[in-house]
Design a protein around this motif. Structure first.
Motif, PDB file in Angstrom:
ATOM      1  N   ASP A  52       0.728  -1.211  -0.043  1.00 26.62           N
ATOM      2  CA  ASP A  52      -0.021  -0.100  -0.069  1.00 26.62           C
ATOM      3  C   ASP A  52       0.993   1.156  -0.214  1.00 26.62           C
ATOM      4  O   ASP A  52       0.489   2.344  -0.841  1.00 26.62           O
ATOM      5  N   LEU A  55       2.330   1.691  -3.254  1.00 30.57           N
ATOM      6  CA  LEU A  55       1.270   2.193  -4.501  1.00 30.57           C
ATOM      7  C   LEU A  55       0.948   3.528  -4.626  1.00 30.57           C
ATOM      8  O   LEU A  55       1.040   4.077  -5.574  1.00 30.57           O
ATOM      9  N   TRP A  56       0.802   4.207  -3.571  1.00 26.12           N
ATOM     10  CA  TRP A  56       0.867   5.835  -3.353  1.00 26.12           C
ATOM     11  C   TRP A  56       2.171   6.517  -3.751  1.00 26.12           C
ATOM     12  O   TRP A  56       1.923   7.457  -4.512  1.00 26.12           O
ATOM     13  N   ARG A  57       3.235   5.806  -3.639  1.00 28.48           N
ATOM     14  CA  ARG A  57       4.514   6.264  -4.223  1.00 28.48           C
ATOM     15  C   ARG A  57       4.623   6.289  -5.881  1.00 28.48           C
ATOM     16  O   ARG A  57       5.215   6.862  -6.304  1.00 28.48           O
ATOM     17  N   THR A  58       3.807   5.268  -6.118  1.00 31.05           N
ATOM     18  CA  THR A  58       3.615   4.872  -7.597  1.00 31.05           C
ATOM     19  C   THR A  58       2.705   5.711  -8.407  1.00 31.05           C
ATOM     20  O   THR A  58       2.904   6.117  -9.370  1.00 31.05           O
ATOM     21  N   LEU A  59       1.377   5.906  -7.799  1.00 33.11           N
ATOM     22  CA  LEU A  59       0.256   6.542  -8.288  1.00 33.11           C
ATOM     23  C   LEU A  59       0.700   7.958  -8.526  1.00 33.11           C
ATOM     24  O   LEU A  59      -0.090   8.499  -9.628  1.00 33.11           O
ATOM     25  N   LEU A  60       1.104   8.880  -7.458  1.00 34.90           N
ATOM     26  CA  LEU A  60       1.351  10.246  -7.700  1.00 34.90           C
ATOM     27  C   LEU A  60       2.228  10.391  -8.934  1.00 34.90           C
ATOM     28  O   LEU A  60       1.658  11.201  -9.814  1.00 34.90           O
ATOM     29  N   TYR A  81       8.611   1.314  -6.022  1.00 34.39           N
ATOM     30  CA  TYR A  81       7.300   1.360  -6.738  1.00 34.39           C
ATOM     31  C   TYR A  81       6.759  -0.039  -6.768  1.00 34.39           C
ATOM     32  O   TYR A  81       7.366  -1.080  -6.868  1.00 34.39           O
TER      33      TYR A  81
END
Length: 307
Positions: A52, A55-60, A81
Motif C-alpha cells: 500500500d 502504491l501511493w508512491r507509484t500513483l502520484l 514502486y
C-alpha cells in the motif's frame, strides 16, 4: 562464560551453507511456509501495508509526471514502486469492474425477424414503384439486414439469431464484453510496445524497455478513464447547476490531460526533439488507434456471438 558459536544454517533446496537469508547458490529464501494461522495473517498484513505504501508512491508520479516511473524503472530504481506488470493487472481488474458498474445501461434496439421482414416488404414495394418509373436503386446493407462482410454466411446467420435473442436481455452481451475487454487490452499491450520499438528503432533500447512504457501508459489510461466515467456519472446525479458545470469542466480537463500526458511521456522518456516527438507520437497513436478500433469491433461481435 564462553559465547555460543553461531548456528550454521543450510539451504532447504540445495543444502548449501547459508551466509544470509537467501542461498547464494540457488537463490531460495530460508523461510518456512508451514506455520500457524497467526503467522500467516501477520505476514499478510505486513505485505499488504508495504504494498500500500508503494502504491501511493507509484500513483502520484504516474498521474502527474509523464514518463518518470518508466525512466526510473529502467535505470534500476524499482524497490520504492509497484512493478509495472503488477500495477497494470491490478488497475485492469479494478477498472473494468468499475466500468461495468458506472457506465449507464442504455436500451439497445436490435432488429427482430418481424422488423426485418416488414422492412424488406416496404423496401420491395418502394423498389417496385421506382422500377415502374424507370429508376433503379442499389440495395444497401441497412435494407438487406445486418451483415458483417468478414464473417461467413453461417456466422452471419448465428449473429442475426443472437441479436434476436439478446433483444430481451442485452445485458448478457454487455457482461460478456466487459469480461473479454481486459484480455483484449492485455493483447494490445505488446503490440503498442512493438510500435514504440519500430518508431524508436534508433534509440538502441530493448523491447522490454518499450514494454515498461506500454504498461505504465495503459495503467494511466485505464485509471484516467475510470476517473472520467466517474465524474460523468456524478454530473448526471447532481442537481445543482453550478456544481454540474464545475464537474463537467473538470471531466473535460481530465480527458484533455490524457493525450497531453502520453505526448509528454514519449518526449521525457525518449529525449528527442519536439519535431520528431510530435511526428512519432502521431504515427504511434494513429496505428494504435486503428488496432484498438479493429479489436473493439471484433470484441463486440464476439460478445454478441458468445453471450
Amino acid at each position: 562464560m564462553e559465547a555460543q558459536a553461531p548456528l550454521v544454517r543450510f539451504c532447504d533446496n540445495c543444502y548449501t551453507r547459508l551466509q544470509g537469508d537467501f542461498c547464494h547458490q540457488c537463490g531460495q529464501e530460508k523461510k518456512t511456509y508451514i506455520r500457524n494461522v497467526t503467522g500467516v495473517v501477520t505476514e499478510f498484513l505486513g505485505e499488504f501495508s508495504n504494498w500500500d505504501g508503494r502504491l501511493w508512491r507509484t500513483l502520484l508520479p504516474l498521474w502527474f509526471w509523464p514518463g518518470y516511473l518508466s525512466l526510473r524503472y529502467v535505470k534500476g530504481h524499482r524497490a520504492p514502486y509497484v512493478p509495472p506488470l503488477r500495477l497494470y493487472l491490478f488497475t485492469s481488474i479494478i477498472a473494468f469492474l468499475l466500468f461495468a458498474k458506472l457506465l449507464p445501461e442504455t436500451t439497445v434496439e436490435v432488429p427482430t425477424a418481424e422488423s426485418i421482414a416488414l422492412r424488406q416488404a416496404i423496401t420491395g414495394e418502394v423498389a417496385a414503384n421506382l422500377a415502374a418509373e424507370g429508376i433503379t436503386k442499389p440495395a444497401s446493407v441497412a435494407e438487406t439486414g445486418t451483415a458483417i462482410p468478414l464473417l461467413s454466411a453461417e456466422l452471419n446467420q448465428q449473429f442475426q439469431q443472437k441479436l434476436t435473442e439478446l433483444a430481451a436481455n442485452p445485458k448478457l452481451a454487455i457482461n460478456k464484453f466487459f469480461s473479454l475487454a481486459p484480455q483484449m487490452m492485455f493483447l494490445l499491450l505488446p503490440l503498442f510496445a512493438l510500435l514504440l520499438k519500430l518508431f524508436y528503432i534508433r534509440s538502441n533500447r530493448f523491447y522490454t524497455e518499450h514494454l515498461i512504457v506500454a504498461l505504465h501508459s495503459h495503467s494511466f489510461i485505464l485509471q484516467i478513464s475510470v476517473l472520467f466515467v466517474g465524474l460523468s456519472t456524478l454530473a448526471g446525479a447532481v442537481t445543482i447547476p453550478w456544481a454540474v458545470t464545475l464537474i463537467e469542466w473538470f471531466a473535460m480537463l481530465v480527458l484533455c490531460w490524457m493525450p497531453l500526458y502520453l505526448l509528454l511521456c514519449q518526449k521525457y522518456y525518449y529525449q528527442q526533439r519536439w519535431g520528431k516527438t510530435l511526428l512519432k507520437f502521431w504515427l504511434t497513436s494513429s496505428c494504435y488507434n486503428l488496432l484498438a478500433v479493429s479489436a473493439l469491433v471484433g470484441l463486440i461481435i464476439l460478445s454478441i456471438l458468445w453471450a
